[in-house]
Design a protein around this motif. Structure first.
Motif, short mmCIF file in Angstrom:
data_model
loop_
_atom_site.label_atom_id
_atom_site.label_comp_id
_atom_site.label_asym_id
_atom_site.label_seq_id
_atom_site.Cartn_x
_atom_site.Cartn_y
_atom_site.Cartn_z
N LEU A 111 0.81 -1.22 0.00
CA LEU A 111 0.00 0.00 0.00
C LEU A 111 0.85 1.27 0.00
O LEU A 111 0.32 2.37 0.14
N GLY A 112 2.14 1.12 -0.11
CA GLY A 112 3.01 2.29 -0.23
C GLY A 112 3.52 2.87 1.06
O GLY A 112 4.23 3.88 1.04
N THR A 113 3.20 2.27 2.18
CA THR A 113 3.71 2.79 3.45
C THR A 113 5.14 2.30 3.65
O THR A 113 5.60 1.36 2.99
N GLU A 114 5.85 2.92 4.56
CA GLU A 114 7.21 2.48 4.87
C GLU A 114 7.19 1.06 5.42
O GLU A 114 8.06 0.25 5.13
N GLU A 115 6.17 0.74 6.21
CA GLU A 115 6.01 -0.62 6.74
C GLU A 115 5.83 -1.63 5.59
O GLU A 115 6.41 -2.71 5.61
N ASP A 116 5.05 -1.26 4.59
CA ASP A 116 4.84 -2.14 3.43
C ASP A 116 6.14 -2.32 2.65
O ASP A 116 6.45 -3.41 2.18
N ARG A 117 6.87 -1.23 2.48
CA ARG A 117 8.15 -1.30 1.76
C ARG A 117 9.10 -2.26 2.50
O ARG A 117 9.76 -3.09 1.88
N MET A 118 9.13 -2.16 3.81
CA MET A 118 10.00 -3.04 4.61
C MET A 118 9.52 -4.49 4.52
O MET A 118 10.34 -5.41 4.40
N ARG A 119 8.22 -4.71 4.56
CA ARG A 119 7.65 -6.06 4.46
C ARG A 119 8.03 -6.69 3.12
O ARG A 119 8.47 -7.83 3.06
N LEU A 120 7.90 -5.92 2.04
CA LEU A 120 8.24 -6.43 0.71
C LEU A 120 9.74 -6.68 0.60
O LEU A 120 10.16 -7.73 0.11
N ARG A 121 10.51 -5.74 1.05
CA ARG A 121 11.98 -5.90 0.98
C ARG A 121 12.43 -7.12 1.78
O ARG A 121 13.29 -7.88 1.33
N THR A 122 11.86 -7.32 2.96
CA THR A 122 12.21 -8.47 3.79
C THR A 122 11.85 -9.78 3.10
O THR A 122 12.65 -10.72 3.09
N ALA A 123 10.67 -9.85 2.50
CA ALA A 123 10.26 -11.06 1.79
C ALA A 123 11.21 -11.35 0.63
O ALA A 123 11.63 -12.50 0.42
N LEU A 124 11.58 -10.31 -0.11
CA LEU A 124 12.50 -10.50 -1.24
C LEU A 124 13.89 -10.90 -0.75
O LEU A 124 14.55 -11.75 -1.38
N HIS A 125 14.32 -10.34 0.36
CA HIS A 125 15.61 -10.73 0.95
C HIS A 125 15.61 -12.22 1.33
O HIS A 125 16.61 -12.92 1.13
N ARG A 126 14.50 -12.68 1.88
CA ARG A 126 14.41 -14.10 2.27
C ARG A 126 14.54 -15.01 1.06
O ARG A 126 15.21 -16.04 1.12
N VAL A 127 13.88 -14.65 -0.02
CA VAL A 127 13.98 -15.44 -1.25
C VAL A 127 15.42 -15.42 -1.75
O VAL A 127 15.99 -16.46 -2.11
N HIS A 128 16.03 -14.25 -1.75
CA HIS A 128 17.40 -14.11 -2.22
C HIS A 128 18.36 -14.93 -1.36
O HIS A 128 19.22 -15.63 -1.88
N ALA A 129 18.19 -14.84 -0.05
CA ALA A 129 19.09 -15.55 0.87
C ALA A 129 18.96 -17.06 0.75
O ALA A 129 19.93 -17.80 0.97
N ALA A 130 17.78 -17.55 0.40
CA ALA A 130 17.56 -18.99 0.28
C ALA A 130 18.27 -19.59 -0.94
O ALA A 130 18.49 -20.79 -1.00
N ARG A 131 18.61 -18.76 -1.91
CA ARG A 131 19.31 -19.20 -3.12
C ARG A 131 18.55 -20.28 -3.88
O ARG A 131 19.13 -21.24 -4.38
N TRP A 132 17.23 -20.12 -4.00
CA TRP A 132 16.39 -21.07 -4.72
C TRP A 132 16.36 -20.80 -6.22
O TRP A 132 15.82 -21.59 -6.98
N LEU A 133 16.85 -19.65 -6.64
CA LEU A 133 16.66 -19.19 -8.01
C LEU A 133 17.90 -19.40 -8.87
O LEU A 133 19.02 -19.44 -8.36
N PRO A 134 17.70 -19.48 -10.19
CA PRO A 134 18.86 -19.50 -11.10
C PRO A 134 19.66 -18.22 -10.94
O PRO A 134 19.13 -17.18 -10.50
N GLU A 135 20.90 -18.25 -11.33
CA GLU A 135 21.81 -17.13 -11.12
C GLU A 135 21.32 -15.82 -11.74
O GLU A 135 21.43 -14.76 -11.12
N ASP A 136 20.72 -15.86 -12.93
CA ASP A 136 20.23 -14.62 -13.56
C ASP A 136 19.09 -14.01 -12.75
O ASP A 136 19.00 -12.79 -12.61
N GLU A 137 18.23 -14.85 -12.20
CA GLU A 137 17.13 -14.34 -11.38
C GLU A 137 17.63 -13.84 -10.03
O GLU A 137 17.09 -12.87 -9.49
N GLN A 138 18.65 -14.49 -9.49
CA GLN A 138 19.25 -14.01 -8.24
C GLN A 138 19.78 -12.59 -8.44
O GLN A 138 19.56 -11.72 -7.60
N ALA A 139 20.46 -12.38 -9.56
CA ALA A 139 21.02 -11.06 -9.84
C ALA A 139 19.91 -10.02 -10.04
O ALA A 139 19.99 -8.90 -9.52
N GLU A 140 18.88 -10.39 -10.78
CA GLU A 140 17.75 -9.47 -11.00
C GLU A 140 17.04 -9.16 -9.68
O GLU A 140 16.69 -8.01 -9.39
#
Length: 172
Positions: A132-161
């Motif tokens: 919804l555009g709040t700072e809390e939402d931005r942090m929630r989204l960023r945290t979720a994306l960080h978790r995906v990135h840290a898990a290393r489930w993605l191919p290398e090109d998607e990890q970089a993107e």
């Protein structure tokens, strides 16, 4: 419309903690009704009210449903609200991610949808759909994306993107 307005009026008459958590849903319902009646600018105003009260909704699926409905309603009515004669009186603050970042993230999510392993999608999609555009939402989204990135489930090109998107989300 009459029933939704009646529900909102009754909640206003109660006016205490017993009904506080229902306001986001009540405003969402009013927004949906206004859209159906061809009043998108008024609908947008109700979706903004719902967004302002979304933290009052209970956590879990009910709260998620409210966030998703509010975000969808805001996106669907933003242009009508911006064109309305009452723009000065209406709250039309942007609630979406930067258009370029949003497109990049949508592309990643679409790729993840095509996979049989839905873990990455399962982590990121709720935070994205409820943004919804709040700072809390931005942090929630960023945290979720960080978790995906840290898990290393993605191919290398998607990890970089994903890493680039995380950086862009952090600077919005």
């Amino acid at each position: 419309m009459r029933w939704n307005q009646e529900c909102l009026d009754r909640a206003d008459r109660v006016g205490d903690e017993r009904v506080r958590g229902f306001y986001p849903s009540l405003y969402v319902n009013m927004g949906h009704t206004c859209r159906q009646l061809g009043q998108p600018a008024l609908a947008h105003a109700y979706f903004v009210r719902a967004a302002d009260r979304v933290s009052d909704a209970s956590e879990g699926q009910y709260g998620d449903w409210n966030r998703f409905a509010i975000a969808e309603g805001l996106r669907g009515t933003a242009s009508a609200a911006a064109e309305a004669d009452d723009v000065a009186r209406m709250d039309v603050r942007p609630r979406l991610l930067d258009e370029g970042v949003d497109a990049r993230l949508q592309e990643l999510l679409a790729r993840w949808c095509a996979r049989p392993d839905l873990k990455a999608l399962g982590l990121a999609l709720p935070a994205y759909l409820g943004y919804l555009g709040t700072e809390e939402d931005r942090m929630r989204l960023r945290t979720a994306l960080h978790r995906v990135h840290a898990a290393r489930w993605l191919p290398e090109d998607e990890q970089a993107e994903l890493e680039a998107v995380i950086g862009a989300v952090g600077h919005g």
